[in-house]
Design an enzyme around this catalytic site. Structure first.
Site, PDB file in Angstrom:
ATOM      1  N   SER A 164     107.688  53.342 111.372  1.00  0.00           N
ATOM      2  CA  SER A 164     107.061  53.213 112.681  1.00  0.00           C
ATOM      3  C   SER A 164     107.390  51.857 113.294  1.00  0.00           C
ATOM      4  CB  SER A 164     105.544  53.355 112.564  1.00  0.00           C
ATOM      5  OG  SER A 164     104.906  53.025 113.791  1.00  0.00           O
ATOM      6  N   TYR A 219      97.848  50.952 108.776  1.00  0.00           N
ATOM      7  CA  TYR A 219      99.067  51.756 108.889  1.00  0.00           C
ATOM      8  C   TYR A 219     100.263  50.853 109.194  1.00  0.00           C
ATOM      9  CZ  TYR A 219     102.240  55.380 110.740  1.00  0.00           C
ATOM     10  OH  TYR A 219     103.312  56.207 110.976  1.00  0.00           O
TER      11      TYR A 219
END
Length: 303
Positions: A164, A219
């Site tokens: 990501s 995350y």
């Protein structure tokens, strides 16, 4: 990470069979393959003529996904149970793969990942689980499967870690952490220490003031660690296995509660193209970034 021009465009779907480096003998493992981008990627690779091992932690969902794919005529797909957050499960998966297929792995896509935050919320309540699944899991799986990659492959074996942009260095506000991660001689232990430092800051309740990424923090840190490890691994395996990362962008999956700007199939289409790049176009230690609605306009960054 500033994006660079995308690689010479390659359309795997229009590549004639005579020009493909891959065949039905080519073996790919896709983790988290029972839904979302993982399922779409298993399907796409199988459609393009690759034999795919769909790995999922839930047997019922994994077998259901397998049945759905085979109902569409995609018979060269197999299911193996895998919970990437569990070291015992990783060892069992590697043993099962070896027993069934031998050292024939060509492509590993680490797609399985979790986040427990809502889109516009942020907490670190599940930091340990997120780190086990998104960083430690892929790392342990790679280590377990390295001996099972096809030996002496002229087509270059490949690892693609689904990551990501939230794990980009520019999201880190702590200058000391950035300095370490930007180092040319970054070591595994330095990544480990960063993760441990984050865990300590979470436990002490000081994570907000310590310069960690501000959005989806747990995350983001897990992907930051994965990106850093990928860079080390790419250098270590250069010449034998290509290691790259891929950010699918804001995709409509269960993680985003169905919100996003493109579908899992669209993200999977680009991921499949990256996984199947011809050897002469295949880089290593790159961060591919899906930014637009068309794969040919995507970009990459250095890890």
């Amino acid at each position: 990470m500033e994006p660079e021009p995308y690689l010479p465009y390659f359309d795997a779907s229009s590549c004639p069979s005579s020009s493909r480096w891959w065949s039905r003998e080519t073996m790919a493992v896709v983790t988290g393959g029972n839904g979302g981008i993982g399922y779409a990627l298993v399907k796409r690779l199988a459609e393009l003529g690759v034999t795919v091992i769909l790995a999922a932690r839930n047997r019922e969902k994994g077998e259901g996904a397998l049945m759905s794919l085979r109902a569409e005529g995609l018979v060269h797909v197999h299911f193996l149970l895998l919970d990437v957050s569990d070291p015992i499960s990783i060892t069992a998966f590697a043993s099962a793969f070896k027993a069934k297929f031998g050292p024939t792995l060509d492509i590993l896509v680490n797609n399985a990942g979790v986040s427990f935050n809502e889109l516009h919320a942020n907490s670190v309540e599940h930091a340990e689980t997120v780190m086990k699944t998104n960083f430690y899991g892929p790392r342990l799986l790679i280590q377990a499967l390295l001996p099972l990659f096809r030996p002496n492959s002229s087509n270059v074996n490949r690892i693609l870690n689904v990551s990501s942009r939230l794990g980009s260095l520019d999201k880190v506000r702590n200058p000391e952490i950035r300095k370490v991660l930007e180092g040319e001689k970054l070591e595994d232990e330095e990544i480990e220490e960063m993760v441990r430092k984050f865990a300590r800051d979470v436990k002490s309740g000081r994570w907000k003031s310590r310069g960690w990424p501000e959005y989806w923090t747990e995350y983001a840190v897990s992907k930051l660690a994965l990106n850093a490890y990928s860079r080390i691994l790419a250098k270590r395996l250069q010449g034998s296995i290509s290691v790259n990362c891929f950010c699918p962008g804001f995709t409509k999956t269960c993680m985003t509660k169905g919100q996003g700007i493109h579908s899992p199939s669209h993200a999977a289409s680009l991921a499949a193209t990256l996984a199947l790049l011809p050897p002469h176009l295949l880089p290593t230690s790159k961060f591919f970034l899906l930014r637009s609605s068309t794969p040919s306009r995507s970009h990459l960054s250095r890890l």
